[in-house]
Design a protein around this motif. Structure first.
Motif, PDB file in Angstrom:
ATOM      1  N   HIS A  80      65.553  43.369  69.793  1.00 29.45           N
ATOM      2  CA  HIS A  80      65.358  44.823  69.817  1.00 29.45           C
ATOM      3  C   HIS A  80      66.553  45.551  69.202  1.00 29.45           C
ATOM      4  O   HIS A  80      66.377  46.536  68.471  1.00 29.45           O
ATOM      5  CB  HIS A  80      65.137  45.296  71.255  1.00 29.45           C
ATOM      6  CG  HIS A  80      63.737  45.123  71.742  1.00 29.45           C
ATOM      7  ND1 HIS A  80      62.684  45.893  71.291  1.00 29.45           N
ATOM      8  CD2 HIS A  80      63.197  44.262  72.640  1.00 29.45           C
ATOM      9  CE1 HIS A  80      61.570  45.541  71.882  1.00 29.45           C
ATOM     10  NE2 HIS A  80      61.848  44.529  72.719  1.00 29.45           N
ATOM     11  N   TRP A 125      64.102  42.449  79.451  1.00 29.76           N
ATOM     12  CA  TRP A 125      64.151  41.569  78.296  1.00 29.76           C
ATOM     13  C   TRP A 125      64.944  40.300  78.575  1.00 29.76           C
ATOM     14  O   TRP A 125      65.880  40.280  79.377  1.00 29.76           O
ATOM     15  CB  TRP A 125      64.799  42.290  77.111  1.00 29.76           C
ATOM     16  CG  TRP A 125      64.040  43.473  76.601  1.00 29.76           C
ATOM     17  CD1 TRP A 125      62.696  43.685  76.687  1.00 29.76           C
ATOM     18  CD2 TRP A 125      64.598  44.595  75.925  1.00 29.76           C
ATOM     19  NE1 TRP A 125      62.372  44.884  76.093  1.00 29.76           N
ATOM     20  CE2 TRP A 125      63.524  45.465  75.620  1.00 29.76           C
ATOM     21  CE3 TRP A 125      65.877  44.961  75.541  1.00 29.76           C
ATOM     22  CZ2 TRP A 125      63.716  46.663  74.940  1.00 29.76           C
ATOM     23  CZ3 TRP A 125      66.077  46.154  74.866  1.00 29.76           C
ATOM     24  CH2 TRP A 125      64.991  46.999  74.572  1.00 29.76           C
ATOM     25  N   THR A 126      64.581  39.250  77.867  1.00 31.42           N
ATOM     26  CA  THR A 126      65.399  38.047  77.818  1.00 31.42           C
ATOM     27  C   THR A 126      66.571  38.297  76.865  1.00 31.42           C
ATOM     28  O   THR A 126      66.629  39.326  76.174  1.00 31.42           O
ATOM     29  CB  THR A 126      64.588  36.852  77.306  1.00 31.42           C
ATOM     30  OG1 THR A 126      64.193  37.115  75.945  1.00 31.42           O
ATOM     31  CG2 THR A 126      63.351  36.617  78.155  1.00 31.42           C
ATOM     32  N   GLU A 131      65.219  38.724  73.379  1.00 29.47           N
ATOM     33  CA  GLU A 131      64.576  40.033  73.207  1.00 29.47           C
ATOM     34  C   GLU A 131      65.616  41.139  73.105  1.00 29.47           C
ATOM     35  O   GLU A 131      65.459  42.083  72.321  1.00 29.47           O
ATOM     36  CB  GLU A 131      63.621  40.299  74.376  1.00 29.47           C
ATOM     37  CG  GLU A 131      62.368  39.430  74.347  1.00 29.47           C
ATOM     38  CD  GLU A 131      61.540  39.572  75.611  1.00 29.47           C
ATOM     39  OE1 GLU A 131      60.317  39.367  75.533  1.00 29.47           O
ATOM     40  OE2 GLU A 131      62.118  39.884  76.685  1.00 29.47           O
ATOM     41  N   PHE A 132      66.680  41.036  73.876  1.00 26.75           N
ATOM     42  CA  PHE A 132      67.765  42.015  73.816  1.00 26.75           C
ATOM     43  C   PHE A 132      68.349  42.054  72.405  1.00 26.75           C
ATOM     44  O   PHE A 132      68.541  43.124  71.809  1.00 26.75           O
ATOM     45  CB  PHE A 132      68.834  41.632  74.837  1.00 26.75           C
ATOM     46  CG  PHE A 132      69.888  42.669  75.082  1.00 26.75           C
ATOM     47  CD1 PHE A 132      69.742  43.616  76.084  1.00 26.75           C
ATOM     48  CD2 PHE A 132      71.054  42.697  74.327  1.00 26.75           C
ATOM     49  CE1 PHE A 132      70.720  44.567  76.327  1.00 26.75           C
ATOM     50  CE2 PHE A 132      72.042  43.637  74.558  1.00 26.75           C
ATOM     51  CZ  PHE A 132      71.869  44.578  75.565  1.00 26.75           C
TER      52      PHE A 132
END
Length: 502
Positions: A476, A468-469, A472-473
């Motif tokens: 999520h 993940w970028t 995204e981290f």
């Protein structure tokens, strides 16, 4: 122009023999003492009270012990009631046994425009209520001879507080304070700052300590100060001079009400950054502003950062040190925690097995921990606790049991499963509130997101397991862990921490 007190002290010194370890190599004409002009204003004038105040502030940051090769500090210079705690966070990183040859004290001019630098070639010593600190006359003179940008302007030093307020911290941190090189920098010409840096560069080595004196945002509201100071901090951590200058200019254009400056010591900071290379690591230690104290309001504040600049490869057990709070676990400590975790698991099936309690002082510190159990490469349980309310050795014992028997995703561990079971421990450093995703560093920081009754976290090592970028981290964690939706983190409280994993 020196005060009558200075003249009187100079006369007294001429009457008293000077021991070789007091004020070496001073020519009689140089017996000029700069008096403690800010005692009773920026810090306590009574020696005993001042000694107690500084020692108490340093004691708050004992966790920062362990930095073994500090090249430079960036510290604030406001009154101790406002910025003393932040300054102490920086000085606590210094090894009291380290013997520097000299300390370069570099700060801004609050009273005189110099268009260059003023190095104090007149004073033989600087006085504080705690005693006298010697000036390295020879080095001051060499700087003046090397480049005409280094002049001496008495009016730049006589009333200036930014260097003087650093001295009591040095006096309480070192048994014998190295001689100082007092420098005031005042020019907004980048070419001149680079020339100043070139002259200082040969001295920026293992022999010397550089102390850069600077406060940060001046006079915005509390929330605006946090925003501005966060941007400035990230620019300093980048080590990129041009980025730092660009951020200062961007802050100035931001329209933040009452923002007078992002860093009053910007010229001194630029000078330091011009001397840095990839062999240095810039470590941010603490941020507060005057609104965080009992003496300031939240409508008009001044910001304070503490940084330590370390040379790479010179830290003890660097893999176990948290850059945010210098928490160190020795290999013996790690082994002891593993033994505690295993004993806790086995004692669940055999009460005669003792759980070790005779542990080091480090393992008695209160901090959070996660314990992860795996079998045949597959997760078998993972439970942790963030709270800094339990000694670490007790926390690990408790979390090992919880991972084995209380993880709702798995059935309780059976005794026959102990064979082949693997235990991983993640010791968590204290959480720190952040106000921008820019402060979150993927792969180094864990994230804790909280909004109302919703909260969730990802450990730092999750980033090593997924592709993940940063966004995204965060997304999520916000959606899958905190139940706030993909973008819920944007208006939630964000905290970062680090994990020592073994």
């Amino acid at each position: 122009m020196r005060t009558l007190l200075s003249v009187f002290l100079s006369f007294i010194l001429m009457m008293i023999p000077i021991k070789s370890n007091d004020m070496n190599n001073l020519h009689p004409r140089n017996y000029v003492i700069r008096p403690a002009s800010q005692a009773g204003r920026f810090y306590e004038a009574d020696a005993d009270t001042l000694r107690h105040e500084v020692d108490s502030l340093l004691a708050l940051h004992a966790k920062h012990d362990g930095f073994s090769n500090v090249a430079a500090l960036i510290v604030p210079h406001a009154g101790y009631v406002f910025s003393g705690n932040v300054a102490a966070a920086a000085y606590a990183t210094l090894d009291p046994q380290r013997q520097y040859k000299r300390v370069f004290l570099i700060g801004p001019s609050h009273y005189e425009w110099l268009d260059g630098a003023s190095v104090d070639t007149e004073a033989s010593g600087y006085e504080t209520p705690l005693g006298m600190v010697r000036v390295d006359h020879e080095t001051c003179g060499l700087l003046q001879e090397t480049d005409s940008l280094f002049a001496y302007r008495a009016e730049a030093h006589d009333r200036e507080h930014c260097l003087e307020v650093q001295l009591p911290f040095l006096q309480r941190r070192f048994a014998v304070v190295p001689p100082i090189v007092p420098i005031i920098i005042s020019t907004n010409k980048e070419a001149r700052l680079r020339r100043i840096a070139e002259v200082l560069q040969p001295y920026f080595n293992d022999d010397n300590l550089f102390v850069i004196s600077s406060d940060f945002s001046h006079y915005p509201s509390y929330d605006d100060a946090v925003t501005v100071d966060t941007r400035t901090r990230c620019a300093i951590e980048s080590g990129d001079v041009e980025q730092f200058i660009e951020v200062l200019e961007s802050n100035a254009r931001s329209g933040k009400p009452n923002l007078a400056t992002s860093a009053c010591g910007e010229f001194a900071i630029i000078t330091l950054m011009c001397m840095l290379s990839k062999s240095y690591e810039i470590r941010h230690l603490l941020y507060q502003n005057s609104g965080d104290t009992d003496y300031g309001d939240r409508y008009r504040v001044v910001g304070y950062h503490a940084f330590a600049i370390c040379r790479h490869g010179q830290r003890e057990d660097a893999s176990s040190v948290s850059p945010d709070n210098a928490f160190v676990l020795s290999e013996a400590d790690k082994q002891t925690l593993k033994e505690i975790a295993w004993a806790s698991l086995r004692s669940a099936f055999d009460s005669s097995i003792p759980v070790p309690t005779n542990v080091s002082a480090t393992l008695r510190r209160k901090c959070g921990a996660f314990v992860t159990l795996t079998k045949n490469g597959r997760l078998r349980g993972c439970i942790g606790h963030f709270g800094e309310d339990t000694p670490l050795h007790e926390m690990v014992a408790e979390m090992a049991r919880a991972a084995a028997f209380d993880d709702p995703r798995f059935t309780a561990l059976r005794k026959e499963e102990l064979d082949g079971l693997e235990v991983e421990i993640s010791v968590l450093t204290p959480m720190r509130r952040i106000y921008s995703a820019d402060e979150f560093i993927l792969h180094r920081h864990g994230i804790y997101i909280r909004k109302g009754y919703h909260s969730g976290t990802f450990l730092p090592q999750v980033a090593d397991e997924v592709g993940w970028t940063k966004e995204e981290f965060l997304g999520h964690c916000s959606r899958d862990k905190a139940g706030l939706g993909w973008d819920g983190w944007r208006d939630a409280e964000l905290y970062v921490y680090e994990a020592i994993v073994f």
